[in-house]
Design an enzyme around this catalytic site. Structure first.
Site, mmCIF file in Angstrom:
data_model
loop_
_atom_site.group_PDB
_atom_site.id
_atom_site.type_symbol
_atom_site.label_atom_id
_atom_site.label_comp_id
_atom_site.label_asym_id
_atom_site.label_seq_id
_atom_site.Cartn_x
_atom_site.Cartn_y
_atom_site.Cartn_z
ATOM 1 N N SER A 41 0.837 -1.196 0.000
ATOM 2 C CA SER A 41 0.000 0.000 0.000
ATOM 3 C C SER A 41 0.877 1.253 0.000
ATOM 4 O O SER A 41 1.756 1.376 -0.840
ATOM 5 C CB SER A 41 -0.962 -0.037 1.189
ATOM 6 N N ASP A 170 -5.773 -3.540 -2.494
ATOM 7 C CA ASP A 170 -4.715 -3.178 -1.551
ATOM 8 C C ASP A 170 -3.983 -4.396 -0.970
ATOM 9 O O ASP A 170 -4.604 -5.356 -0.522
ATOM 10 C CB ASP A 170 -5.345 -2.369 -0.414
#
Length: 278
Positions: A41, A170
């Site tokens: 991320s 993510d």
């Protein structure tokens, strides 16, 4: 003895990931370079810049330039970079409005970085989640911007690219602090956890968004704790960023200040372990 090899894992946490930058400053100040970096991320976004040859100070200066205030950010995106609104936004049907992950990553990362992961100055691993296969994927080659875009694809907020026809979300969904990917042949494994905690309710009924985001954070903590229980890294750092939300990108300088204690802790831990190996 030669300088020990160091593996560095930078976790996810949205805006709280700005606290990774002071941790990178420790390496520059000590004259150290990680032998390998894994990022998830925002850890993939910050890690890409560092692995690409930017110093921690240069990354800090770029963050402060981009995130001085909302107006300045808009001027950069739509003025200096001349990004069209529909280049940044993606509409996948009624009620499905997202930010384009690849456009966003391309705006944040400087054009001077190598285009492909395998050409970075430091070996780099981008952790993302294959939504269709329901599993973690580690991307070590190919276009850097595309890989980072896959890793930062917050469900419902940022639209990630596809790989082999699969949708990606993510990396924090499967591996929020990916220290298990920087172990092989490494003397010291360092992990930086910037997940943060759900916003305190203080007796007030939380909003639906607070519940959704807070539940994700709880899940991230549980996943990271389970992985640590199996095989913990040598150094695990949690900057004091719980007062910040995942959307506090325009509080960068405050976050840097809040991370100072963790920065000192990381420097102390590295010095102790390096001296013990001498």
């Amino acid at each position: 003895m030669s300088t020990p090899t160091i593996g560095l894992a930078l976790g996810g946490g949205s805006a709280r990931g700005l606290a990774h930058i002071p941790m990178l400053e420790v390496f520059d100040e000590m004259g150290l370079k990680p032998s390998v970096i894994a990022g998830c991320s925002i850890g993939a976004l910050v890690g890409a810049a560092y692995a690409g040859g930017m110093s921690a100070l240069e990354i800090r200066e770029r963050a402060e330039m981009l995130l001085t205030n909302r107006l300045g950010a808009m001027r950069y995106v739509f003025g200096e970079r001349r990004t069209g609104l529909f280049e940044l936004l993606a509409m996948k049907g009624f009620g499905s409005l997202h930010l384009q992950g690849e456009t966003l990553a391309g705006l944040v990362l400087p054009d001077t970085l190598p285009k492909n992961i395998e050409d970075l100055a430091i070996p780099f691993k981008v952790v993302a989640t294959d939504f269709d296969a329901m599993e973690e994927r580690v991307i070590e080659s190919g276009p850097l911007i595309k890989a980072v875009a896959a890793s930062i694809a917050i469900p419902g907020v940022i639209l990630g690219p596809t790989y082999d026809g699969h949708a990606y979300v993510d990396g924090g969904v499967t591996n929020p602090v990916p220290f298990d990917h920087v172990r092989q042949g490494i003397d010291i494994v360092v992990a930086v956890d910037v997940t943060g905690r759900p916003r305190a309710t203080n007796g007030i009924s939380p909003t639906n968004m607070d519940l959704a985001i807070g539940s994700l954070l709880i899940m991230f903590h549980q996943v990271a704790n389970l992985r640590r229980a199996v095989s913990p890294p040598d150094i695990y750092i949690r900057p004091a960023i719980h007062a910040f939300s995942g959307g506090d990108f325009f509080r960068a300088k405050e976050m840097f200040d809040s991370a100072q204690v963790a920065k000192d802790q990381l420097k102390f831990e590295l010095e102790k372990r390096i001296n013990a190996m001498a």
